[in-house]
Design a protein around this motif. Structure first.
Motif, PDB file in Angstrom:
ATOM      1  N   MET A 148       6.012  23.537  -5.620  1.00  0.00           N
ATOM      2  CA  MET A 148       4.819  22.670  -5.541  1.00  0.00           C
ATOM      3  C   MET A 148       4.280  22.656  -4.107  1.00  0.00           C
ATOM      4  N   ASP A 149       2.960  22.795  -3.991  1.00  0.00           N
ATOM      5  CA  ASP A 149       2.402  22.812  -2.636  1.00  0.00           C
ATOM      6  C   ASP A 149       2.321  21.391  -2.068  1.00  0.00           C
ATOM      7  N   LYS A 150       1.914  21.325  -0.787  1.00  0.00           N
ATOM      8  CA  LYS A 150       1.891  20.018  -0.106  1.00  0.00           C
ATOM      9  C   LYS A 150       0.919  19.047  -0.759  1.00  0.00           C
ATOM     10  N   PHE A 151      -0.170  19.588  -1.298  1.00  0.00           N
ATOM     11  CA  PHE A 151      -1.149  18.729  -1.969  1.00  0.00           C
ATOM     12  C   PHE A 151      -0.511  18.067  -3.192  1.00  0.00           C
ATOM     13  N   GLY A 152       0.149  18.881  -4.024  1.00  0.00           N
ATOM     14  CA  GLY A 152       0.815  18.358  -5.218  1.00  0.00           C
ATOM     15  C   GLY A 152       1.869  17.316  -4.870  1.00  0.00           C
ATOM     16  N   LYS A 153       2.645  17.624  -3.797  1.00  0.00           N
ATOM     17  CA  LYS A 153       3.662  16.683  -3.337  1.00  0.00           C
ATOM     18  C   LYS A 153       3.022  15.356  -2.925  1.00  0.00           C
ATOM     19  N   ALA A 154       1.958  15.457  -2.146  1.00  0.00           N
ATOM     20  CA  ALA A 154       1.303  14.247  -1.643  1.00  0.00           C
ATOM     21  C   ALA A 154       0.747  13.409  -2.784  1.00  0.00           C
ATOM     22  N   VAL A 155       0.187  14.104  -3.805  1.00  0.00           N
ATOM     23  CA  VAL A 155      -0.330  13.386  -4.972  1.00  0.00           C
ATOM     24  C   VAL A 155       0.820  12.631  -5.647  1.00  0.00           C
ATOM     25  N   ASN A 156       1.974  13.285  -5.746  1.00  0.00           N
ATOM     26  CA  ASN A 156       3.132  12.632  -6.357  1.00  0.00           C
ATOM     27  C   ASN A 156       3.596  11.414  -5.558  1.00  0.00           C
ATOM     28  N   TYR A 157       3.660  11.572  -4.239  1.00  0.00           N
ATOM     29  CA  TYR A 157       4.064  10.437  -3.408  1.00  0.00           C
ATOM     30  C   TYR A 157       3.079   9.284  -3.561  1.00  0.00           C
ATOM     31  N   ALA A 158       1.784   9.620  -3.557  1.00  0.00           N
ATOM     32  CA  ALA A 158       0.764   8.571  -3.688  1.00  0.00           C
ATOM     33  C   ALA A 158       0.932   7.846  -5.020  1.00  0.00           C
ATOM     34  N   ASP A 159       1.243   8.626  -6.043  1.00  0.00           N
ATOM     35  CA  ASP A 159       1.462   8.024  -7.364  1.00  0.00           C
ATOM     36  C   ASP A 159       2.691   7.111  -7.329  1.00  0.00           C
ATOM     37  N   GLY A 160       3.724   7.569  -6.638  1.00  0.00           N
ATOM     38  CA  GLY A 160       4.922   6.743  -6.491  1.00  0.00           C
ATOM     39  C   GLY A 160       4.599   5.445  -5.762  1.00  0.00           C
ATOM     40  N   ALA A 161       3.748   5.557  -4.763  1.00  0.00           N
ATOM     41  CA  ALA A 161       3.363   4.374  -3.985  1.00  0.00           C
ATOM     42  C   ALA A 161       2.731   3.326  -4.889  1.00  0.00           C
ATOM     43  N   LEU A 162       1.986   3.792  -5.917  1.00  0.00           N
ATOM     44  CA  LEU A 162       1.331   2.848  -6.832  1.00  0.00           C
ATOM     45  C   LEU A 162       2.370   2.015  -7.585  1.00  0.00           C
ATOM     46  N   SER A 163       3.477   2.653  -7.930  1.00  0.00           N
ATOM     47  CA  SER A 163       4.544   1.904  -8.610  1.00  0.00           C
ATOM     48  C   SER A 163       5.109   0.841  -7.673  1.00  0.00           C
ATOM     49  N   PHE A 164       5.246   1.185  -6.393  1.00  0.00           N
ATOM     50  CA  PHE A 164       5.726   0.210  -5.409  1.00  0.00           C
ATOM     51  C   PHE A 164       4.750  -0.966  -5.318  1.00  0.00           C
ATOM     52  N   ILE A 165       3.445  -0.655  -5.337  1.00  0.00           N
ATOM     53  CA  ILE A 165       2.444  -1.734  -5.235  1.00  0.00           C
ATOM     54  C   ILE A 165       2.563  -2.645  -6.450  1.00  0.00           C
ATOM     55  N   ASP A 166       2.758  -2.021  -7.622  1.00  0.00           N
ATOM     56  CA  ASP A 166       2.980  -2.810  -8.835  1.00  0.00           C
ATOM     57  C   ASP A 166       4.162  -3.765  -8.657  1.00  0.00           C
ATOM     58  N   CYS A 167       5.244  -3.231  -8.084  1.00  0.00           N
ATOM     59  CA  CYS A 167       6.429  -4.062  -7.847  1.00  0.00           C
ATOM     60  C   CYS A 167       6.096  -5.206  -6.889  1.00  0.00           C
ATOM     61  N   GLY A 168       5.466  -4.867  -5.787  1.00  0.00           N
ATOM     62  CA  GLY A 168       5.102  -5.896  -4.808  1.00  0.00           C
ATOM     63  C   GLY A 168       4.250  -6.980  -5.439  1.00  0.00           C
ATOM     64  N   ASN A 169       3.331  -6.540  -6.264  1.00  0.00           N
ATOM     65  CA  ASN A 169       2.423  -7.462  -6.947  1.00  0.00           C
ATOM     66  C   ASN A 169       3.213  -8.411  -7.858  1.00  0.00           C
ATOM     67  N   ALA A 170       4.196  -7.850  -8.574  1.00  0.00           N
ATOM     68  CA  ALA A 170       5.040  -8.683  -9.441  1.00  0.00           C
ATOM     69  C   ALA A 170       5.876  -9.640  -8.598  1.00  0.00           C
ATOM     70  N   MET A 171       6.362  -9.135  -7.440  1.00  0.00           N
ATOM     71  CA  MET A 171       7.190  -9.963  -6.565  1.00  0.00           C
ATOM     72  C   MET A 171       6.414 -11.161  -6.034  1.00  0.00           C
ATOM     73  N   GLU A 172       5.114 -10.991  -5.887  1.00  0.00           N
ATOM     74  CA  GLU A 172       4.305 -12.106  -5.380  1.00  0.00           C
ATOM     75  C   GLU A 172       4.341 -13.291  -6.337  1.00  0.00           C
TER      76      GLU A 172
END
Lengths: 233, 233
Positions: free
Chosen positions: B1-25
């Motif tokens: 996977m190229d760097k673009f694909g990797k970055a898209v995956n990380y960004a997608d992962g970040a969204l799950s973290f935001i979901d968690c943070g939002n629930a934690m609030e």
């Protein structure tokens, strides 16, 4: 004229000042800065609001409406003032962050696995999540619970940093005040929902993206209605 | 996977973290603070963005779109982090303003006629407008043009103030970063107007009033389209 009528007049006067400040923003040859103009307008509105506590529980409905309009004005003025000096704040913020980072000799915080600046070493694992320095510092001080050594003594800091910190506090105070007055206005407006719904339909509803021109038009209309209701026309 | 694909995956992962943070609030019993969760999400997105300079002139259109999405995410994360600590910042700001006001021994500034705190003495005249201390301090320091005496020496400040200033800078840094990333996203988005207009119609356009839930839904859709365009599905 009673204090309410006086305050309405001052608020109206303040709108003319905002108009001037707005014009000054487009005229770089103007000797006086728009920031100063807005800052003085803030003082004028505060002066009007000190004539009587228009936001107190014993205030009349009309007085609370005036308090809403004044608080919206203050909020957007502070926001504009913040924006006019934002670039300075960003510059100061960077230098101050750098300074405080270096001055923090306490090294008990594990670095975040993603703070690798430049070179990337492998893939970060979500399992290795650790509190980042920013969040720890942000929440730790001031409450007295951190148990920082020698927190009752004093620290010598360069005069340059001292000046920068004073400027930084002054500029960022504007954004904090802006949010504060916005929330106060929201709270007070709930007592006069119909009035503000009508005002919102007559004009564009105010938001934190509103221009100074939109602010002036909105508040002017609101003051006009207030005068009309109080037979002050 | 190229760097673009990797970055898209990380960004997608970040969204799950935001979901968690939002629930934690919404869960006060949660051991970890949402602030820390968001702060680590910021680091993850920054990590993804360091894989390659997606915002550079030589970046592809798809890479720039990813940079827009990441910058919007960072902007709203920083804004949320600021809001979570705003009350602290307000408290620190008051104490610091007070401290710096008292420490400023220079008294060459004329007081504004409306700064009468409490007792009101007569009517303010617009003719007596004078620069207010706030604006002078806000603009004066750091540039070296103020000619403050002894600006090369050092100043002793209470440890308590030092800590408070460090926390204050950290919290307000969030709002400054938020604006910075918002502006960067706006700038980069102008290269892919059609893509973002379609995304805005499909979802609600993002604004600085968007909730974390709206942010996640918007960015997730954007990443989905990016993957689809790059045949990464």
């Amino acid at each position: 004229m009673d204090k309410f009528g006086k305050a309405v007049n001052y608020a109206d006067g303040a709108l003319s000042f905002i108009d001037c400040g707005n014009a000054m923003e487009r005229d770089p040859l103007e000797a006086k800065s728009p920031y100063t103009m807005y800052s003085e307008t803030v003082e004028l509105i505060r002066y009007a609001m000190r004539l009587k506590n228009f936001a107190s529980h014993s205030a009349t409905v009309a007085e609370k409406k005036l308090a809403v309009l004044c608080n919206r004005c203050l909020s957007l003025l502070y926001l504009r003032m913040f924006h006019l000096k934002k670039d300075h704040a960003v510059k100061y913020s960077r230098s101050l962050m750098e300074y405080f980072k270096n001055s923090a000799k306490t090294s008990h915080q594990a670095p975040s696995p993603w703070r690798t600046n430049g070179k990337v070493n492998g893939t970060p694992s979500p399992l290795s999540l650790s509190p980042s320095p920013a969040s720890s510092v942000g929440g730790g001080a001031g409450g007295g619970s951190g148990g920082a050594p020698g927190s009752s003594g004093s620290v010598a800091i360069p005069q340059r940093i001292h000046h920068m910190a004073a400027s930084h506090v002054n500029i960022t105070n504007n954004i904090l005040r802006s949010y504060e007055h916005w929330e106060t206005a929201d709270r007070l407006a709930s007592d006069s929902q119909e009035f503000f719904q009508e005002l919102d339909s007559a004009m564009e509803p105010l938001s934190q993206q509103s221009s100074m021109t939109e602010l002036v038009r909105y508040i002017r209309q609101g003051l006009h209605w207030l005068r009309s209701e109080a037979h002050l026309l």
